[in-house]
Design a protein around this motif. Structure first.
Motif, PDB file in Angstrom:
ATOM      1  N   VAL A 194      26.022   1.201 -67.005  1.00 24.94           N
ATOM      2  CA  VAL A 194      26.989   2.012 -67.748  1.00 24.94           C
ATOM      3  C   VAL A 194      28.359   1.351 -67.723  1.00 24.94           C
ATOM      4  O   VAL A 194      29.036   1.238 -68.756  1.00 24.94           O
ATOM      5  CB  VAL A 194      27.066   3.443 -67.162  1.00 24.94           C
ATOM      6  CG1 VAL A 194      28.236   4.205 -67.771  1.00 24.94           C
ATOM      7  CG2 VAL A 194      25.768   4.189 -67.413  1.00 24.94           C
TER       8      VAL A 194
ATOM      9  N   TYR B 225      21.621   1.740 -62.658  1.00 27.96           N
ATOM     10  CA  TYR B 225      22.043   2.526 -63.833  1.00 27.96           C
ATOM     11  C   TYR B 225      23.561   2.578 -63.927  1.00 27.96           C
ATOM     12  O   TYR B 225      24.137   2.365 -65.008  1.00 27.96           O
ATOM     13  CB  TYR B 225      21.465   3.933 -63.745  1.00 27.96           C
ATOM     14  CG  TYR B 225      22.014   4.873 -64.802  1.00 27.96           C
ATOM     15  CD1 TYR B 225      21.559   4.808 -66.120  1.00 27.96           C
ATOM     16  CD2 TYR B 225      23.006   5.804 -64.494  1.00 27.96           C
ATOM     17  CE1 TYR B 225      22.072   5.656 -67.100  1.00 27.96           C
ATOM     18  CE2 TYR B 225      23.514   6.654 -65.460  1.00 27.96           C
ATOM     19  CZ  TYR B 225      23.054   6.576 -66.758  1.00 27.96           C
ATOM     20  OH  TYR B 225      23.572   7.408 -67.718  1.00 27.96           O
TER      21      TYR B 225
ATOM     22  N   LEU C 244      20.383  -0.056 -70.632  1.00 31.07           N
ATOM     23  CA  LEU C 244      20.617   1.313 -71.080  1.00 31.07           C
ATOM     24  C   LEU C 244      19.796   1.610 -72.321  1.00 31.07           C
ATOM     25  O   LEU C 244      19.636   0.751 -73.197  1.00 31.07           O
ATOM     26  CB  LEU C 244      22.102   1.514 -71.405  1.00 31.07           C
ATOM     27  CG  LEU C 244      23.089   1.477 -70.238  1.00 31.07           C
ATOM     28  CD1 LEU C 244      24.501   1.679 -70.763  1.00 31.07           C
ATOM     29  CD2 LEU C 244      22.754   2.524 -69.197  1.00 31.07           C
TER      30      LEU C 244
ATOM     31  N   THR D 102      21.950   6.057 -75.255  1.00 30.83           N
ATOM     32  CA  THR D 102      23.082   6.076 -74.323  1.00 30.83           C
ATOM     33  C   THR D 102      24.162   5.100 -74.790  1.00 30.83           C
ATOM     34  O   THR D 102      25.357   5.408 -74.742  1.00 30.83           O
ATOM     35  CB  THR D 102      22.619   5.701 -72.901  1.00 30.83           C
ATOM     36  OG1 THR D 102      21.577   6.601 -72.492  1.00 30.83           O
ATOM     37  CG2 THR D 102      23.778   5.798 -71.914  1.00 30.83           C
ATOM     38  N   LYS D 103      23.745   3.935 -75.250  1.00 32.41           N
ATOM     39  CA  LYS D 103      24.715   2.973 -75.787  1.00 32.41           C
ATOM     40  C   LYS D 103      25.445   3.561 -76.993  1.00 32.41           C
ATOM     41  O   LYS D 103      26.667   3.417 -77.131  1.00 32.41           O
ATOM     42  CB  LYS D 103      24.010   1.681 -76.189  1.00 32.41           C
ATOM     43  CG  LYS D 103      23.520   0.837 -75.023  1.00 32.41           C
ATOM     44  CD  LYS D 103      22.906  -0.462 -75.521  1.00 32.41           C
ATOM     45  CE  LYS D 103      22.484  -1.366 -74.387  1.00 32.41           C
ATOM     46  NZ  LYS D 103      21.884  -2.639 -74.866  1.00 32.41           N
TER      47      LYS D 103
END
Length: 340
Positions: free
Chosen positions: A321, A317, A85, A89-90
C-alpha cells in the motif's frame, strides 16, 4: 545468522499464523499448515531451538510461541512473500489521490488518509526538507484594487502564500510583470538562500522597478520563511487504539506530539524500509514497527510517507500500500509541477 531450512519454514508459518490470528501458535496448528510431513514432537523441538536462538517468545508456560523482534526481522528480510495489490485497491488509491491532485498539500493529506484507512495505522506524510527546497515557481494574484497575494510553489510541492498591498491600482498587466520579473530572478534558487542580503542584491538588480515592489518583495520573503515550518501531515492516530492493541500511554503521547513525529521523520526518511521495535530508535515505539517509503518530485528532492503499525501486522500488504501510494504521489506531483 544462518538457520536450517526446516526452521525457517516453521518460523515463517508461526509469524504468518500469528499475524493472521493474534494468538500464540502451537505445534498442532503448525503440523496442519506446514507443506511437509512432520510430527508434533519434532515441531516442538524446533520451536524450542528457535526460542533459544531468540526468534520466538513463549508468553506463558503452556502456550504456543509468538515471534520476537528478531523473528520479525528475519521474516521481513528473508521469508516474507511480496504482495501485489488487487486492481480494485490500486484503483481506489489512485481515485482518492487524483481528486486531490490539484494541490500538493491536499495530495499529501489524501495520501496519508488513504494509507491510514487501508492499513489501520498512524501515518505521517512529510514534504521534502526545507534544507533542499528550491523555488519552483512564483505566482501572483490580485485580491483587491490595490492588494494581491504572492504564491510560492517549492520544488517539493509545498505551497506558501503571503498578502501584499501596493500604493497603486493593480492590473493584470502588472501581475504579469511581477511573475516575469520575480521568476526570472528567483526560479530554482534554494529557499534557504532567500535572506535579507539576497533580497538587497535582488533589489539593486531591479533598479528603479524596485520602487514599485517593496511590499511584494516582503511578501515573497514571508512565504519563503514559512517553508521552514512544520512539514508533516498526520492521519490515523486513533487507529492504534481502535485495533485493540495495548499501546500504552507513552505511545499515545508520542503520536500526538508533532516534535516527536518530526524527529521520527528525520530518522527514517533517508531510505525506504521497515524498522521493527527498538530499531526505530524511540523507546515509545518498542512495541511497534515503522514502515517508510519515499516519493520524489525531482531526482534529488524527496519526501517520505511512514506508517506506525503494531509489531503484529501484515508487513507485505502494508508495504505494498505504501509503495503504490508513494508511486502515485510522485507521478501526480510531477504532473502538477510540470516536471519531466
Amino acid at each position: 545468522m544462518q538457520i536450517a531450512q526446516r526452521k525457517t519454514k516453521i518460523l515463517k508459518a508461526i509469524v504468518e499464523a500469528y499475524i493472521k490470528n493474534g494468538e500464540p501458535v502451537g505445534s498442532k496448528l503448525l503440523c496442519n499448515v506446514l507443506d511437509f510431513p512432520v510430527s508434533s514432537a519434532t515441531v516442538r523441538n524446533e520451536m524450542a531451538e528457535l526460542s533459544e536462538l531468540g526468534f520466538l517468545l513463549q508468553p506463558h508456560t503452556s502456550a504456543g510461541r509468538v515471534p520476537s523482534e528478531q523473528g520479525y526481522r528475519l521474516y521481513v528480510n528473508s521469508l516474507m512473500d511480496k504482495k501485489s495489490l488487487p486492481g480494485e485497491t490500486k484503483a481506489l488509491i489512485y481515485d482518492k489521490l487524483i481528486r486531490a491532485g490539484d494541490d500538493p498539500e491536499k495530495l499529501l493529506r489524501a495520501a496519508a488518509k488513504t494509507i491510514a484507512e487501508l492499513t489501520r495505522s498512524a501515518v505521517i506524510a512529510a514534504a521534502p526538507s526545507a534544507e533542499d527546497a528550491r523555488i519552483h515557481r512564483l505566482r501572483f494574484v490580485q485580491t483587491g484594487l490595490k492588494t494581491g497575494m504572492a504564491i510560492l510553489i517549492t520544488s517539493g510541492g509545498l505551497i506558501r502564500t503571503a498578502l501584499f498591498k501596493c500604493d497603486y491600482v493593480i492590473t493584470p498587466e502588472i501581475i504579469s510583470v511581477f511573475e516575469s520579473m520575480f521568476n526570472r530572478s528567483m526560479e530554482g534558487v534554494l529557499i534557504k538562500r532567500i535572506t535579507p542580503a539576497f533580497v538587497q542584491t535582488l533589489a539593486v538588480e531591479m533598479g528603479d522597478l524596485v520602487l514599485l515592489v517593496p511590499s511584494v518583495l516582503a511578501a515573497v520573503m514571508t512565504a519563503c520563511h514559512d517553508v521552514g515550518g512544520s512539514r508533516i501531515i498526520v492521519r490515523g492516530r486513533t487507529n492504534l487504539i481502535s485495533d485493540g492493541s495495548d499501546i500504552g500511554t507513552e505511545l499515545l503521547k508520542f503520536v500526538h506530539d508533532d516534535d516527536s513525529l518530526e524527529a521520527l521523520t528525520e530518522r527514517i526518511s533517508r531510505k525506504d524500509g521497515i524498522a521493527i521495535g527498538t530499531e526505530t530508535g524511540f523507546d515509545e515505539l518498542s512495541g511497534c514497527s515503522v514502515l517508510s517509503c519515499r516519493y520524489n518530485t525531482e531526482a534529488t528532492v524527496t519526501g517520505s510517507i511512514a506508517a506506525i503499525v503494531p509489531m503484529r501486522t501484515d508487513y507485505a500488504y502494508d508495504m505494498a500500500v505504501l509503495e503504490y501510494t508513494a508511486k502515485c504521489v510522485s507521478e501526480l506531483l510531477k504532473t502538477l509541477l510540470m516536471i519531466d
